[in-house]
Design an enzyme around this catalytic site. Structure first.
Site, mmCIF file in Angstrom:
data_model
loop_
_atom_site.group_PDB
_atom_site.id
_atom_site.type_symbol
_atom_site.label_atom_id
_atom_site.label_comp_id
_atom_site.label_asym_id
_atom_site.label_seq_id
_atom_site.Cartn_x
_atom_site.Cartn_y
_atom_site.Cartn_z
ATOM 1 N N ASP A 125 -0.230 5.181 0.900
ATOM 2 C CA ASP A 125 -0.450 6.177 1.966
ATOM 3 C C ASP A 125 -0.636 5.492 3.323
ATOM 4 O OD1 ASP A 125 -0.603 8.685 3.000
ATOM 5 O OD2 ASP A 125 -2.262 9.356 1.743
ATOM 6 N N ASP A 178 0.864 -1.180 0.000
ATOM 7 C CA ASP A 178 0.000 0.000 0.000
ATOM 8 C C ASP A 178 0.903 1.235 0.000
ATOM 9 O OD1 ASP A 178 -2.274 1.747 0.578
ATOM 10 O OD2 ASP A 178 -1.364 1.920 2.566
ATOM 11 N N ASP A 183 -1.108 -0.625 6.126
ATOM 12 C CA ASP A 183 -1.415 -0.088 7.459
ATOM 13 C C ASP A 183 -2.904 -0.167 7.772
ATOM 14 O OD1 ASP A 183 -1.748 1.994 5.359
ATOM 15 O OD2 ASP A 183 -2.584 3.117 7.051
ATOM 16 N N LYS A 210 -9.113 -1.790 -3.077
ATOM 17 C CA LYS A 210 -9.060 -2.605 -1.864
ATOM 18 C C LYS A 210 -10.230 -2.246 -0.940
ATOM 19 C CE LYS A 210 -5.013 -0.726 -1.398
ATOM 20 N NZ LYS A 210 -3.757 -0.246 -0.788
#
Lengths: 255, 255
Positions: free
Chosen positions: A12, A10, A208, A183
């Site tokens: 950000d 991922d 995260d 996602k």
């Protein structure tokens, strides 16, 4: 920790936070590059084109070829082309989404009165009129497709409304269930697998955000690594019924 | 059907639909006027001032004195004044709400950086920036007050997003529960009862929207008439656990 053939990150909250790079992740990717191990950047961000994302990554010292970047904008454009080939579409979004749809052959600059598909990605200039038009088109039968369902995203000022907030608004007014491509849908990982021929047990999804990144890997059926550098804390993750394969503070732990 | 002393009508979906009058309702109100029976117009519309609503009604051939019009804007301004006297407020809305808040002594034209209350009414020029500012103010501790929680309202083109859609968006991003003043809260019917001294069993609330109009009457404790001319179909109403006193196609059925 097990070694994988393909590391999917991922962006950000995992590789950077807003305008700040996350050093442990950048070091980890540098090491993969040195060891010629495959890696991919899998982002729900639909606002930027791959070239714009490349520039962002270059600012953090990461030199990444365009073809390693999978955004929800690209995945959405492919999805719409597969399911609604040559359909008349109405688009709300930013550069990344318009660019991706044009690449798939869609006309995005015409004002379609009776579109067959309404495609929505984050648009920081969204307003009542745009939302009203989308609501009416969907009530008239258009399929509602969202790049991603994130309700909010973090900024220096606090959480700001994400694309999912606006897609849900249109869906509620029109009383339909939207399709989301980003996602936690496994579509982007599926595309990577199809293009490179990995086995699922050779791939890992790193992120995260439990509800997008980790669930995306779980839905797809590959291993997952949660990093405690963004939206979902490790404490919150440990309370979930479905656990990631690994939980780490940051990627220095597994270098 | 029982005769009442006070007939309380919803407007949009009951007396008109967008720019189209609903003839059966207009005939019914004309008859009340001829027979000198009290009637009130109780609307969640916060965008128009009472004078502007009067003009709208005149276009459908209804001549209604200003004091017969109760809007969620007027009720909200009173609520905010009672609970947050002299607070710094940030307003998203239209003429009706601004006008009502000014009448209660609030400053509405200043850009408040740290408002104590964010007041939201329908705003057909709402955009990302306005929503983002409201989200940040509420995350910084401001109370979120909505004139009404309607997710959608009917128009000639189909359902359009209502104020409730935008208040819910801000509430979800900021992770708070908003306060709503309009229907189904019984505040507006309570004000009418207080001002005219009716008994509850002398009043009836008439509307098309189960979740606002009918529940407002039920919460207040008066009879209710559902008309099948707007948001909620009779079929949908019949599935609800709490039923209105009467269900009719339109008001010609009870003239």
């Amino acid at each position: 920790m097990k070694q994988y053939r393909a590391y999917c990150f991922d962006l950000d909250g995992t590789v950077y936070r807003g305008t700040e790079g996350i050093d442990s992740a950048i070091r980890f990717i540098h090491k993969l590059q040195q060891n010629k191990i495959d890696y991919f950047l899998v982002t729900n961000n639909s606002s930027k084109t791959p070239v714009q994302l490349q520039t962002t990554l270059a600012n953090f010292g990461l030199d990444v070829p365009e073809e390693r970047i999978y955004s929800s904008a690209l995945a959405t454009a492919k999805y719409v082309n597969q399911h609604y080939r040559e359909a008349k579409i109405h688009v709300i979004g930013s550069d990344g989404l318009f660019h991706a749809l044009q690449k798939e052959g869609f006309e995005t600059d015409k004002e379609e009165l009776n579109p067959e598909v309404v495609v929505m990605g984050i648009d920081r200039t969204i307003d009542y009129m745009k939302l009203a038009k989308a609501c009416v088109a969907v009530q008239n039968g258009a399929q509602l497709v969202g790049t991603n369902e994130d309700i909010k995203f973090p900024s220096e000022l606090g959480f700001l409304p994400g694309n999912g907030s606006f897609v849900r608004l249109v869906a509620n007014v029109a009383a339909v269930e939207p399709v989301f491509v980003g996602k936690p849908s496994p579509v982007m990982l599926q595309v990577i697998q199809d293009e490179y021929g990995y086995h699922k047990d050779e791939m890992v999804m790193i992120g995260d955000n439990y509800d997008t990144d980790i669930l995306c890997g779980i839905h797809f059926g590959c291993d997952t690594i949660h990093v405690n550098t963004g939206v979902t804390s490790t404490e919150q993750v440990l309370q979930k019924p479905l656990q990631p394969t690994y939980c780490v503070e940051d990627l220095d732990e597994i270098s």
